[in-house]
Design an enzyme around this catalytic site. Sequence first.
Site, mmCIF file in Angstrom:
data_model
loop_
_atom_site.group_PDB
_atom_site.id
_atom_site.type_symbol
_atom_site.label_atom_id
_atom_site.label_comp_id
_atom_site.label_asym_id
_atom_site.label_seq_id
_atom_site.Cartn_x
_atom_site.Cartn_y
_atom_site.Cartn_z
ATOM 1 N N ILE A 101 0.891 -1.085 -0.113
ATOM 2 C CA ILE A 101 0.151 0.032 -0.060
ATOM 3 C C ILE A 101 0.981 1.354 0.179
ATOM 4 O O ILE A 101 1.764 1.216 0.822
ATOM 5 C CB ILE A 101 -1.039 0.061 1.435
ATOM 6 C CG1 ILE A 101 -1.772 1.475 1.026
ATOM 7 C CG2 ILE A 101 -0.247 -0.283 2.472
ATOM 8 C CD1 ILE A 101 -2.884 1.303 2.136
ATOM 9 N N SER A 102 0.663 2.136 -0.942
ATOM 10 C CA SER A 102 1.204 3.466 -1.008
ATOM 11 C C SER A 102 2.904 3.135 -1.064
ATOM 12 O O SER A 102 3.394 2.564 -1.969
ATOM 13 C CB SER A 102 0.949 4.322 0.186
ATOM 14 O OG SER A 102 1.179 5.781 0.021
#
Length: 265
Positions: free
Chosen positions: A97-98
């Site tokens: 994520i990210s």
Amino acid sequence: MSDIVRELRVDGRSLRVAVRAGEGTPLVLCNGIGASLDLLQPFVDRLDPDIPVVRFDVPGIGESELPRLPYNFATLAWQLGRVLDELGCREVDMLGISWGGGLAQQFAFQNPRRCRRLVLVATATGMLMVPASPRVLSKMITPRRYRDPAYAATIAATLYGGRLRDEPLLAKEILYRHAPLARGRGYALQLIAGAGWSSLPFLPLIRQPTLILAGDDDPIIPLVNARIMHLLMPRSTLHVYPDGHLGLVTRADDLAPRIADFLQR
């Protein structure tokens, strides 16, 4: 089933690792910048309990030891492989994520036989991406949002979008209460690791089945980046969800079953 949290010594450094036992291929979670493994607890709680899960604190973040020297995504992916060796995990699925999406892409590229499937959430291709606005980027320079709950609530709408536009106080719960305080030097090392890195040259070479999840209101990672990745990755599927950058947590009830279905096909 509760996780077993332990410290592993890898290359002379202590790393905090959490493991949830289960059947089948373990899912390795790579977190966003400044975030400890605790941040994704709401997602793990809603993920099919039969799926084993491995989480870790990046060096210098959470309760992992601060490294002496800077690192990059390639060396960190290699170190993550050493962690998985210690845990006895041969084949894994990766979720990033990210910032952690960059690490997950790098790991999949470096380990085509070890990484079975790939899930990329609210992430992009590194330096060569469609960037966020300067107003948003200016709030990413320091880890203050992890240390100051009032400040986290103040910037939640601008930085994370989605559900946090209407419920900014939820940022206190997500960023502050469930995680150790972010350390400035560890955060800076993560920023340095991403400097100059891009997955654009090798994305077409990632042949693992890939699920790309992106919010339709993500100020940090504009949606167009997910569409670009989908076009470049030959075995990818794109799902756009109605939320912001932290949708994996704020929409865990919806996204966790979707991810489980992708992993268990």
